[in-house]
Scaffold this motif. Structure first.
Motif, PDB file in Angstrom:
ATOM      1  N   GLU A  87       2.162  -4.868   3.235  1.00  0.00           N
ATOM      2  CA  GLU A  87       3.092  -3.868   3.746  1.00  0.00           C
ATOM      3  C   GLU A  87       2.622  -2.490   3.317  1.00  0.00           C
ATOM      4  OE1 GLU A  87       7.793  -2.501   3.553  1.00  0.00           O
ATOM      5  OE2 GLU A  87       6.995  -3.871   2.046  1.00  0.00           O
ATOM      6  N   ALA A  88       2.492  -1.578   4.285  1.00  0.00           N
ATOM      7  CA  ALA A  88       2.169  -0.190   3.978  1.00  0.00           C
ATOM      8  C   ALA A  88       3.430   0.653   4.062  1.00  0.00           C
ATOM      9  CB  ALA A  88       1.122   0.342   4.947  1.00  0.00           C
ATOM     10  N   VAL A 147       2.402  -5.364   8.024  1.00  0.00           N
ATOM     11  CA  VAL A 147       3.505  -4.532   8.514  1.00  0.00           C
ATOM     12  C   VAL A 147       3.245  -3.108   8.069  1.00  0.00           C
ATOM     13  CG1 VAL A 147       5.979  -4.062   8.398  1.00  0.00           C
ATOM     14  CG2 VAL A 147       5.159  -6.435   8.485  1.00  0.00           C
ATOM     15  N   SER A 148       3.121  -2.200   9.039  1.00  0.00           N
ATOM     16  CA  SER A 148       2.781  -0.817   8.695  1.00  0.00           C
ATOM     17  C   SER A 148       3.247   0.145   9.768  1.00  0.00           C
ATOM     18  CB  SER A 148       1.260  -0.681   8.536  1.00  0.00           C
ATOM     19  OG  SER A 148       0.890   0.675   8.311  1.00  0.00           O
ATOM     20  N   PRO A 149       3.689   1.349   9.367  1.00  0.00           N
ATOM     21  CA  PRO A 149       3.880   2.403  10.367  1.00  0.00           C
ATOM     22  C   PRO A 149       2.519   2.815  10.925  1.00  0.00           C
ATOM     23  CG  PRO A 149       4.975   2.927   8.284  1.00  0.00           C
ATOM     24  CD  PRO A 149       4.062   1.785   8.021  1.00  0.00           C
ATOM     25  N   LEU A 150       2.459   3.035  12.225  1.00  0.00           N
ATOM     26  CA  LEU A 150       1.213   3.454  12.853  1.00  0.00           C
ATOM     27  C   LEU A 150       1.515   4.580  13.832  1.00  0.00           C
ATOM     28  CD1 LEU A 150      -1.745   1.294  14.016  1.00  0.00           C
ATOM     29  CD2 LEU A 150      -0.833   3.035  15.564  1.00  0.00           C
ATOM     30  N   VAL A 175       0.867  -1.184   0.000  1.00  0.00           N
ATOM     31  CA  VAL A 175       0.000   0.000   0.000  1.00  0.00           C
ATOM     32  C   VAL A 175       0.899   1.228   0.000  1.00  0.00           C
ATOM     33  CG1 VAL A 175      -1.766   1.283   1.229  1.00  0.00           C
ATOM     34  CG2 VAL A 175      -1.838  -1.226   1.202  1.00  0.00           C
ATOM     35  N   GLY A 176       0.899   1.962  -1.106  1.00  0.00           N
ATOM     36  CA  GLY A 176       1.752   3.129  -1.249  1.00  0.00           C
ATOM     37  C   GLY A 176       2.907   2.859  -2.197  1.00  0.00           C
ATOM     38  N   THR A 177       2.674   2.952  -3.500  1.00  0.00           N
ATOM     39  CA  THR A 177       3.711   2.623  -4.489  1.00  0.00           C
ATOM     40  C   THR A 177       4.863   3.611  -4.441  1.00  0.00           C
ATOM     41  OG1 THR A 177       1.970   1.742  -5.923  1.00  0.00           O
ATOM     42  CG2 THR A 177       4.126   2.142  -6.922  1.00  0.00           C
TER      43      THR A 177
END
Length: 382
Positions: A179-180, A202-205, A114-116
């Motif tokens: 993965e973001a 897996v993502s920043p939060l 998510v987020g190219t």
């Protein structure tokens, strides 16, 4: 030493990813106009660094372990100076490799990104897993199109989709990993449906109050997910989850400070609540609250706290050489009291770092915890 060997020497890059990083170098995916940043995420360069005008500076930035902003204000900004809000970048290489390590991929796994962005992370995944196993979604059509061009030039062809990365993707089946590469305030419900049981998100939060870390969640059979935070981070927020911050006038409602606020004093310095980990620990507990700082010429400042519903506010004044600090609070919530209670809980727990915190995600919301899912954190607000 090139970027990949340097990352390997630092311990950030593992040997299994080294062939991919050497085969898919960062420079193939960095735009010609960039604003170099620093490790904490802030943009350092006031003016653009152009490959055409200053190739040495461009190459130095590309081969440095720093983030590189290439878009401001969702593409509305033009010119050589910085815009108002950075909105797309090439992430810090150490963070790229660390999050890929968190992802723990194996041959044959399907991954949704998510987020190219520039396309570099998608390229690394496609080289490692095969084009057919990687789907990447980007909300900005122009950013996606530019990434597609770079991927084609690099000989890679993952599936690119333009759309809302938080809304889910129809007819693509389930993935082993998601993965973001943008920050979220909450895990979108569709993500837990897109990832198979046993798979990872897996993502920043980041919290509403401040502070951010990468979370690594394992999806369970019942559709919930649980996992720890792995490291501090500072990513741009997913556009669909950006916060709207009301102005001061929405809180004082036509009155002058201190309006109807109640005065008190605290021994906790407002300055002691401002580090990234302080904000994160507070934000996991104090929900629906954000802050601003009003700074004065003599170096003193007022820390303003606001509830997102505009019903409550508080101020805490910092001055040098003081040991007690004046507080004013108004509204149904006593925001400074909440922040101070949250900070003192964290302090009494031994000031745990990001990696000791975890998160459980269910249809009812997020539950943060320390060390063990059963050890949930105190909660204030909604």
């Amino acid at each position: 030493m090139g970027l990949a060997p340097a990352l390997l020497a630092s311990g950030a890059l593992t040997s299994d990813w080294l062939p991919t990083f050497e085969a898919v170098p960062r420079h193939l995916f960095v735009p010609d106009r960039i604003w170099p940043g620093k490790a904490g995420g802030a943009v350092q360069a006031e003016q653009v660094v152009s490959r055409a005008d200053d190739p040495d500076a461009w190459w130095e930035a590309v081969n440095s372990d720093i983030p590189l902003t290439f878009q401001w204000d969702d593409g509305e900004h033009t010119g050589n100076a910085k815009g108002t809000t950075p909105s797309s970048s090439s992430s810090m290489p150490t963070m790229v490799v660390s999050m890929l390590a968190d992802l723990d991929v194996d041959a044959g796994m399907r991954v949704l990104e998510v987020g190219t962005g520039t396309g570099w992370n998608a390229a690394l995944l496609a080289h490692r897993l095969g084009d057919e196993n990687v789907v990447t979604i980007e909300v900005d059509a122009d950013v996606s199109a530019a990434a597609a061009t770079r991927l084609e030039r690099a000989g890679l062809n993952p599936r690119l989709v333009v759309g809302d990365g938080g809304a889910g993707l129809a007819n693509l089946g389930q993935f082993d990993r998601l993965e973001a590469t943008c920050s979220i305030a909450r895990v979108p419900a569709p993500w837990l449906e897109l990832v198979r049981p046993g798979g990872l998100v897996v993502s920043p939060l980041g919290t509403e109050y401040g502070g951010e870390a990468v979370v690594r969640l394992a999806v369970r059979e019942d559709g919930t997910a649980v996992g720890r935070f792995t490291r501090s981070s500072a990513f741009m927020r997913m556009r669909q989850q950006r916060s709207t911050r009301p102005p001061l006038a929405a809180y004082l409602k036509g009155k002058s400070w201190p309006a109807d606020g109640e005065r008190s004093f605290t021994r906790l310095s407002p300055a002691d609540t401002g580090d990234w980990i302080d904000q994160f620990a507070i934000g996991l507990q104090v929900r629906g609250c954000f802050w601003r700082a009003e700074r004065y010429r003599d170096g003193s400042y007022t820390l303003w706290l606001y509830s997102t519903d505009t019903a409550s506010w508080a101020t805490a004044d910092w001055e040098a050489e003081r040991t007690t600090y004046e507080v004013v609070q108004s509204g149904p919530r006593r925001l400074w009291d909440e922040v101070e209670t949250a900070w003192r809980w964290w302090n009494a727990a031994g000031r745990p770092d990001f990696e000791r915190f975890g998160l459980t995600v269910t249809p009812d919301g997020h539950t943060p915890w320390l060390d063990d899912p059963a050890n949930t954190l105190p909660q204030f607000g909604k």
